[in-house]
Enzyme design. Structure first.
Site, PDB file in Angstrom:
ATOM      1  CB  SER A  33      -0.969  -0.002   1.176  1.00  0.00           C
ATOM      2  OG  SER A  33      -2.070  -0.827   0.869  1.00  0.00           O
TER       3      SER A  33
ATOM      4  CE1 TYR B  81      -4.906   2.064   4.126  1.00  0.00           C
ATOM      5  CE2 TYR B  81      -5.655  -0.107   3.446  1.00  0.00           C
ATOM      6  CZ  TYR B  81      -4.735   0.914   3.379  1.00  0.00           C
ATOM      7  OH  TYR B  81      -3.634   0.792   2.570  1.00  0.00           O
ATOM      8  CB  SER B  82     -11.922   0.673   1.650  1.00  0.00           C
ATOM      9  OG  SER B  82     -12.416  -0.103   0.570  1.00  0.00           O
ATOM     10  CG  ASN B  83      -6.659  -2.574  -0.113  1.00  0.00           C
ATOM     11  OD1 ASN B  83      -5.717  -1.804  -0.016  1.00  0.00           O
ATOM     12  ND2 ASN B  83      -6.756  -3.657   0.635  1.00  0.00           N
TER      13      ASN B  83
ATOM     14  NE  ARG C   6      -0.350   5.155   9.366  1.00  0.00           N
ATOM     15  CZ  ARG C   6      -0.383   4.089  10.169  1.00  0.00           C
ATOM     16  NH1 ARG C   6       0.101   2.933   9.756  1.00  0.00           N
ATOM     17  NH2 ARG C   6      -0.908   4.173  11.364  1.00  0.00           N
TER      18      ARG C   6
ATOM     19  N   GLY D 247       3.027  -0.916   3.988  1.00  0.00           N
ATOM     20  CA  GLY D 247       2.419  -1.812   3.020  1.00  0.00           C
ATOM     21  C   GLY D 247       2.581  -3.265   3.415  1.00  0.00           C
TER      22      GLY D 247
ATOM     23  CB  SER E 233       3.627 -11.040   5.374  1.00  0.00           C
ATOM     24  OG  SER E 233       2.999 -12.104   4.664  1.00  0.00           O
TER      25      SER E 233
END
Length: 404
Positions: free
Chosen positions: A85, A184-186, A310, A324, A350
């Site tokens: 992201s 938050y939304s992709n 941010r 991200g 991850s």
């Protein structure tokens, strides 16, 4: 767009070994401390970590641990990395350049640009600004897409159309009324990519390359589209539930303008210094970008989200950037408001968090490295574990990518 791009000045690069002997610089780069803090990240449980830290004209780059779990190759600081992201900051900057060119307005309803994609009523209510600061209330399509381990196998080899991704998010229940709250939304950034294409008539990737990557000479940065290969030197990508299986070969069309990009730590620092230094946007538009909404109303420590960036509070002041998460690679890129003090860092592991109540050792170690990188060498007390609370949500941004 600002009237021309000023390329970042040449900076001194000191080899890590020599830097460790030299000790802290007058400019505040504690090179020995950085090296020790970065080495602690793989010791906490990830294969490898890489980083680039800058303070003014001084530049420190290093890596620790292994690039691959199945072969003894060391991690290197110049390796290319999926940045997830952090892509959103490049996309938002491209949209804001179109704002500077009077080709689109931040308060334009998105239905003006995407009448065949967004339902009519929603298209009138949601604005371009709401996409960029995640206040649209539109559902996050990745929450629907990543609902099982089998879904990950499908995603790895499937090419998705952006309109397909958008339709999934638009069909989900809204999280809030348009403009009412941060969620938050992709899906927001897939729609932002479609707005770029509607306004310019060009592929979103081509616009980002033309406007940002080429002028800044970000030769390690790319938008791969459906090409699953990371072109150039890179590490493996390990998703904890899959063990030693390398996911670095992955069709990233599932993320598109919400998170498909590949970059290097040094390229990210160059980009953010140019952005925060005013080389990519007019002063007024940059101010709009940095005008953040609360990520958690009532909890100021959680930080603010602007237009594709941010803000987090640290013992050394406020830092701007993005983080991200994709399957196997995590990235954090944070910068002082003037772009002088910078850190970009990545790990090749991850979804290691087990859901237990205490912080994972990897998060503790990586957070410690980030604080060491952000705070000058003379601010030892502010960098201590007792004085410095964990950075709010860094590398754990809600909605980034759901754990199956």
């Amino acid at each position: 767009m600002a009237a021309g791009v000023t390329l970042v000045a040449t900076i001194a690069v000191v080899p890590a070994a020599a830097a460790e002997r030299a000790g802290p610089d007058a400019d505040g780069l504690d090179r020995a401390g950085l090296r020790a803090a970065l080495a602690a990240v793989p010791e906490a449980g990830v294969p490898g970590a890489l980083a680039a830290v800058r303070d003014g004209r001084q530049d420190w780059r290093d890596a620790a641990g292994q690039a691959y779990l199945t072969s003894p190759r060391p991690m290197r600081p110049e390796l290319r990395h999926r940045i997830g992201s952090v892509t959103k900051t490049f996309v938002a900057t491209t949209v804001l350049q179109l704002v500077d060119e009077d080709r689109v307005g931040l308060d334009d309803p998105i239905g003006r640009w995407l009448p065949d994609v967004v339902p009519a009523e929603l298209g009138r209510q949601v604005t371009v600004r709401m996409l960029l600061n995640h206040t649209s209330g539109i559902g996050n399509y990745t929450n629907e897409m990543i609902d099982s381990y089998a879904a990950i196998n499908t995603m790895q080899v499937t090419t998705y159309a952006p309109t397909e991704l958008a339709a999934t998010g638009l069909a989900m229940p809204p999280t809030n009324a348009p403009g009412a709250a941060f969620n938050y939304s992709n899906t927001n950034y897939v729609l932002a990519g479609l707005v770029i294409e509607a306004v310019t008539g060009n592929d979103a990737a081509a616009e980002i390359q033309r406007r940002i990557l080429r002028p800044l000479r970000l030769t390690g940065t790319s938008l791969p589209g459906a090409d699953p290969t990371i072109r150039g030197p890179h590490s493996g990508a390990y998703f904890a539930p899959f063990g030693a299986r390398d996911l670095s070969e992955f069709n990233m069309s599932w993320a598109w303008t919400a998170g498909e990009m590949i970059s290097t730590a040094a390229d990210l620092n160059t980009f953010f210094r140019a952005l925060l230094g005013g080389d990519l946007l007019s002063p007024a538009t940059l101010d709009e970008m940095l005008d953040g909404v609360p990520m958690q109303p009532g909890q100021p420590a959680a930080g603010r989200y602007g237009l594709g960036v941010r803000a987090v509070s640290t013992p050394c002041g406020e830092f701007w950037g993005h983080d991200g998460v994709v399957l196997g690679h995590l990235t954090a890129s944070m910068h002082s408001r003037d772009g002088a003090r910078q850190v970009s860092t990545g790990i090749n592991f991850s979804h290691y968090q087990a859901g237990l109540p205490d912080a994972h050792p990897v998060d503790v170690a990586w957070n410690t490295f980030l604080l060491t990188a952000m705070c000058p060498a003379g601010a030892a007390e502010s960098r201590s574990a007792e004085a410095a609370p964990p950075l709010p949500g860094l590398t754990r941004l809600p909605g980034e990518i759901a754990m199956p």
